[in-house]
Every structure is written in C-alpha cells, then in structure tokens.
Design a protein around this motif. Structure first.
Motif, mmCIF file in Angstrom:
data_model
loop_
_atom_site.group_PDB
_atom_site.id
_atom_site.type_symbol
_atom_site.label_atom_id
_atom_site.label_comp_id
_atom_site.label_asym_id
_atom_site.label_seq_id
_atom_site.Cartn_x
_atom_site.Cartn_y
_atom_site.Cartn_z
ATOM 1 N N THR A 32 0.821 -1.208 0.000
ATOM 2 C CA THR A 32 0.000 0.000 0.000
ATOM 3 C C THR A 32 0.858 1.263 0.000
ATOM 4 O OG1 THR A 32 -1.671 -1.187 1.265
ATOM 5 C CG2 THR A 32 -1.889 1.185 1.153
ATOM 6 N N LEU A 33 1.954 1.253 0.751
ATOM 7 C CA LEU A 33 2.831 2.422 0.785
ATOM 8 C C LEU A 33 3.362 2.747 -0.606
ATOM 9 C CD1 LEU A 33 4.938 2.049 4.062
ATOM 10 C CD2 LEU A 33 3.532 3.989 3.411
ATOM 11 N N VAL A 34 3.775 1.707 -1.334
ATOM 12 C CA VAL A 34 4.292 1.925 -2.688
ATOM 13 C C VAL A 34 3.194 2.459 -3.601
ATOM 14 C CG1 VAL A 34 5.241 0.791 -4.724
ATOM 15 C CG2 VAL A 34 6.109 0.191 -2.461
ATOM 16 N N LEU A 35 2.033 1.815 -3.595
ATOM 17 C CA LEU A 35 0.925 2.246 -4.456
ATOM 18 C C LEU A 35 0.488 3.666 -4.124
ATOM 19 C CD1 LEU A 35 -1.265 -1.002 -4.517
ATOM 20 C CD2 LEU A 35 0.264 -0.154 -6.308
ATOM 21 N N ALA A 46 2.309 6.065 -2.582
ATOM 22 C CA ALA A 46 3.360 7.025 -2.908
ATOM 23 C C ALA A 46 3.407 7.319 -4.393
ATOM 24 C CB ALA A 46 4.711 6.502 -2.429
ATOM 25 N N LEU A 47 3.063 6.329 -5.216
ATOM 26 C CA LEU A 47 3.045 6.511 -6.671
ATOM 27 C C LEU A 47 1.712 7.056 -7.167
ATOM 28 C CD1 LEU A 47 4.833 3.183 -7.720
ATOM 29 C CD2 LEU A 47 5.815 5.476 -7.704
ATOM 30 N N ASP A 48 0.820 7.389 -6.225
ATOM 31 C CA ASP A 48 -0.514 7.895 -6.547
ATOM 32 C C ASP A 48 -1.322 6.915 -7.380
ATOM 33 O OD1 ASP A 48 -0.509 10.311 -5.164
ATOM 34 O OD2 ASP A 48 0.577 11.341 -6.767
ATOM 35 N N LEU A 49 -1.082 5.628 -7.175
ATOM 36 C CA LEU A 49 -1.853 4.596 -7.864
ATOM 37 C C LEU A 49 -3.035 4.120 -7.029
ATOM 38 C CD1 LEU A 49 1.074 2.451 -9.347
ATOM 39 C CD2 LEU A 49 -0.308 4.184 -10.515
ATOM 40 N N ALA A 50 -3.017 4.454 -5.751
ATOM 41 C CA ALA A 50 -4.125 4.086 -4.865
ATOM 42 C C ALA A 50 -4.157 5.051 -3.700
ATOM 43 C CB ALA A 50 -3.962 2.647 -4.365
ATOM 44 N N SER A 51 -5.346 5.400 -3.283
ATOM 45 C CA SER A 51 -5.489 6.277 -2.118
ATOM 46 C C SER A 51 -6.829 6.007 -1.453
ATOM 47 C CB SER A 51 -5.387 7.758 -2.516
ATOM 48 O OG SER A 51 -6.457 8.117 -3.366
ATOM 49 N N LEU A 52 -6.880 6.308 -0.182
ATOM 50 C CA LEU A 52 -8.103 6.089 0.590
ATOM 51 C C LEU A 52 -8.139 7.120 1.703
ATOM 52 C CD1 LEU A 52 -10.424 4.016 0.428
ATOM 53 C CD2 LEU A 52 -9.255 2.693 2.195
ATOM 54 N N SER A 53 -9.255 7.798 1.838
ATOM 55 C CA SER A 53 -9.380 8.845 2.839
ATOM 56 C C SER A 53 -9.232 8.269 4.244
ATOM 57 C CB SER A 53 -10.742 9.537 2.722
ATOM 58 O OG SER A 53 -10.983 10.372 3.840
ATOM 59 N N PRO A 54 -8.533 9.001 5.133
ATOM 60 C CA PRO A 54 -8.449 8.566 6.535
ATOM 61 C C PRO A 54 -9.812 8.426 7.200
ATOM 62 C CG PRO A 54 -6.811 10.247 6.083
ATOM 63 C CD PRO A 54 -7.684 10.168 4.862
ATOM 64 N N LEU A 55 -10.824 9.120 6.680
ATOM 65 C CA LEU A 55 -12.167 8.980 7.231
ATOM 66 C C LEU A 55 -12.692 7.558 7.045
ATOM 67 C CD1 LEU A 55 -13.788 12.333 6.039
ATOM 68 C CD2 LEU A 55 -12.750 11.814 8.245
ATOM 69 N N ILE A 56 -12.149 6.864 6.037
ATOM 70 C CA ILE A 56 -12.495 5.457 5.806
ATOM 71 C C ILE A 56 -11.455 4.548 6.452
ATOM 72 C CG2 ILE A 56 -12.847 3.683 4.044
ATOM 73 C CD1 ILE A 56 -13.754 5.899 2.151
ATOM 74 N N VAL A 87 -4.580 -2.212 4.611
ATOM 75 C CA VAL A 87 -5.403 -1.161 5.214
ATOM 76 C C VAL A 87 -4.547 -0.283 6.125
ATOM 77 C CG1 VAL A 87 -7.311 -0.691 6.796
ATOM 78 C CG2 VAL A 87 -7.537 -2.495 5.073
ATOM 79 N N HIS A 88 -3.722 -0.908 6.970
ATOM 80 C CA HIS A 88 -2.847 -0.139 7.862
ATOM 81 C C HIS A 88 -1.849 0.674 7.051
ATOM 82 C CE1 HIS A 88 -3.673 -1.778 12.029
ATOM 83 N NE2 HIS A 88 -4.438 -2.549 11.267
ATOM 84 N N GLY A 89 -1.455 0.159 5.874
ATOM 85 C CA GLY A 89 -0.531 0.894 5.011
ATOM 86 C C GLY A 89 -1.086 2.233 4.584
ATOM 87 N N GLY A 125 8.740 15.048 -5.478
ATOM 88 C CA GLY A 125 9.942 14.751 -6.240
ATOM 89 C C GLY A 125 10.305 13.279 -6.162
ATOM 90 N N ASN A 126 11.591 12.973 -5.940
ATOM 91 C CA ASN A 126 12.083 11.612 -5.887
ATOM 92 C C ASN A 126 11.537 10.895 -4.659
ATOM 93 O OD1 ASN A 126 13.520 9.255 -6.182
ATOM 94 N ND2 ASN A 126 15.436 10.120 -5.434
ATOM 95 N N ILE A 127 10.803 9.806 -4.875
ATOM 96 C CA ILE A 127 10.124 9.140 -3.765
ATOM 97 C C ILE A 127 10.813 7.876 -3.296
ATOM 98 C CG2 ILE A 127 7.897 10.039 -4.524
ATOM 99 C CD1 ILE A 127 7.269 7.168 -5.494
#
Length: 394
Positions: free
Chosen positions: A255-258, A260-270, A310-312, A325-327
């Motif tokens: 999840t961290l990789v996805l 950071a690459l803006d390939l997946a995101s989920l609101s903290p409200l969820i 999910v925790h990610g 920039g460089n991630i």
C-alpha cells in the motif's frame, strides 16, 4: 501463592494493554499538522495546515455560533484574531530581526487526504536574509503531543523535518540565488544557493524519514494493538508469529508503494474505522477460530496481508503530506522506520507474553489467551464506534 502470581500477571498484562497501547481513538490525527515553508531571498512564505477542531481549540472566538465548525463568513470576519494567533504562536526571524507575518488567506482545504484549515502567511524583510529562524508554538501548553511535518523548500531543494514540543525551532540559510518570488521556475542561480539548514544529502533524507516512520508506528496505538493481536494469534509458535508479522509487513509495504506513486489512495475517514475494525476482527478471530491445520493458517495469512494493506493507508497519510519529487529513498526510509519501530515493540512485548505463558499453565493459559484477546477486541470496538461517530460529525 500460585493464584496470586497468576492474578498479578493478569493485572500487569491489563495495565500494559491499556496504559501503553491504549492511546486515543484518533491515533494518527489526534494532533497533527503540516508546515510548507518556502525560503526566498528577502522573504519567507509559510503555509500552515491544522485540523479544524484544533484551530477552534486554539482560537475559540473564531467559532462564533459554537457549532464546532468554521464557516466562510466566520473566516471572513476573523482576519484580526487569526493574525493575532499567528503572531503569538509563530515567530520568524531574519538576520535576528523578528518579522511581522501577514496573513494572506485562511481557507478550508485538503492535506494528506484529510480536511484541514490552511493559513497562508508571508514574512517580508525588505532586504536579503542570510539566516532565517522559525519557532513553532502552535498548541504549546494545551496539546503537548502536537506535531507538524514541515517541508522546507528553497529553489529545487526540499527537506522534511518533524516539529514537536521538544524540537520546535528550525534554522535555515537564506536564499542567495535570484529571487524566486518573480518566477515560478527555478532561477539560474539555484545551483549556487546555500543548502537548507543542513546538507540535504541522501543520509539526511534517510535519517528524517526513518525517524518519521518510527515515530508514526510508536504514536499509532492501533497499529501496535493489531500487532499484539497477531502475536496472540500465533500462540506459542515463533514460526507462526514470524509469518504473521511478515504478512502484515508485506501488506502495508504494498500500500505504501501504491499510495506514494498515486496509484491508490483512501481517505483517513475510511481508513481509521477500518483499522479499528481490523483489531476487532483479529481479536475475536483468536477467540472463535477453529484449529483445522493448514487451511486456517493460510486464511489467517491472507487476512493479515489484507489488513496490512489497510494499515498501510494509515502510514501513507504522512507521506501524502510531505513527499515530493524523488520518492524512492523517502519511501524506503519511512518503511524502514516502521519496521524498526515494530521490532522494538515486539522485543518488549514478546518476552513479557512468554513469561506470562510460563506462569499460566493448563486451562489457565487458554483463559489467558481469551481474556487478552477480549481486551484487544473491546479496545478496537471502542475505537471503531468513536471513529464512526467522529466521521459522522465531520
């Protein structure tokens, strides 16, 4: 005598769970802000991001109707008190001269996938500045756990520092290239500018993000309680414990990789209620599971990977607010910090649980496992309800 020892062990375990791992229901955003700082030749731009409820706590007068929210009209009529708050809580000096901050705008926005309040401030010194110093005092004395993740930019350079009650002063060299205030692109003089605070080498990036990852796992009581649930699920098997922790690590790393690459995101409200739900699940799965060998273990590993993902998203909240920039190195460093933080906690918890299992014998060991899993589940259920109520209010 044995009964007293066992009762004492049980009470000690309850104390560990509630005082060390209990935390607050809003483990990640209980008191978190962001500071985007842009260093220029003669001025410094400071964009501070705060949770709405925390701005109201610091400045009750801004919530004129007392509904716990700040409307556009309340923003419009609060320029003077916002300016006074900024002058009181944020001290910026250039060449040892205290600057006067001009509040340009205050508005509702989104940062780190969370609704926040943004206050944009400009400090104009009228002459080239060799050294800036920032003293951040928001919620000083009222919320000592508050922290702000500061991203400091100078031309094409960028570093991140964590501001908290024990480290609330930043020092930065002045920008000595062309004044970037006249253009949105990097000036030719960028290559000759002085570094920000300290050299922004790969070692400083590694240190900052590793520390950030460690602090995030240690301040996230829900992550720690989930790990304890996994340890209880493993029973006395060290190999099973290793596989479960590895599954959790794999899940949140994906999840961290996805994210950071803006390939997946989920609101903290969820995410926040889902993290609490994962604690409830692992706790009551410990109590209700049936021992049917390999199938149970495979299912448990698969579920652990899923909840690790999910925790990610919970870990990724901070990265969304700071990375640009460089991630690759920041991402690796942050994840390394999370793993070091996990191992440090496990190094304390596992020996304690091992000793308790030695004290508990026969059926008492079974009841011990049921009792502690129930405590974990009840804490997770409490967080789940409180977070759902909090989301509903927002």
């Amino acid at each position: 005598m044995k009964i007293r020892v066992q009762a004492g062990a049980m009470l000690a375990a309850i104390w560990v769970f509630f005082t060390i791992l209990g935390g607050t229901a809003e483990a990640h955003f209980s008191s978190t802000g962001f500071s985007d700082i842009t260093v220029k030749d003669k001025s410094l731009e400071y964009n501070v991001f705060l949770l709405e409820k925390e701005l109201i706590e610091a400045l009750p007068a801004i919530d004129q109707d007392g509904d716990g929210k700040i409307s556009e009209s309340e923003f419009a009529g609060s320029h003077e008190i916002l300016t006074a708050l900024v002058h009181d809580r944020l001290i910026v000096t250039g060449n040892s001269k205290v600057g006067t901050g001009t509040v340009l705008v205050a508005k509702k926005t989104e940062k780190a996938k969370m609704p926040m309040i943004e206050i944009d401030i400009n400090y104009d010194f009228g002459e080239p500045v060799d050294r800036y110093m920032v003293q951040y005092n928001f919620y000083d004395g009222t919320n000592p756990d508050h922290r702000s993740y500061a991203t400091i930019r100078m031309g094409q350079q960028s570093i991140v520092q964590v501001i908290n009650s024990s480290n609330n002063i930043l020092q930065m060299e002045g920008y000595h290239g062309a004044d970037v205030g006249t253009t949105d692109t990097a000036a030719a003089g960028d290559s000759e500018q002085k570094p920000i605070t300290t050299s922004s080498s790969w070692t400083s990036v590694l240190k900052e993000y590793t520390t950030m990852g460690m602090e995030h796992i240690w301040s996230g009581a829900d992550h720690l309680l989930f790990l304890c649930g996994l340890i209880l699920a493993a029973g006395a098997s060290g190999w099973t414990m290793l596989k479960l922790i590895s599954a959790f690590t794999i899940g949140h790393s994906i999840t961290l990789v996805l994210s950071a690459l803006d390939l997946a995101s989920l609101s903290p409200l969820i995410v926040e209620p889902l993290i609490a739900l994962s604690i409830v699940f692992v706790a009551f799965e410990n109590i209700l599971r049936k021992k049917d060998g390999a199938n149970t273990e495979k299912k448990r590993l698969a579920v652990t990977v899923l909840f690790g993902m999910v925790h990610g998203f919970g870990f990724a909240e901070i990265l969304h607010g700071t990375m640009s920039g460089n991630i690759a190195l920041p991402l690796f460093s942050f994840n390394l910090g999370v793993e070091i933080g996990q191992l440090a906690v496990l190094a304390i918890v596992i020996p304690v649980l091992w000793l308790i299992r030695k004290v508990m014998t026969g059926n008492r060991q079974t009841w011990w496992a049921y009792g502690t899993s129930s405590l974990v589940g009840l804490m997770g259920l409490y967080w789940l309800i409180e977070r759902l109520i909090s989301d509903f209010k927002m």
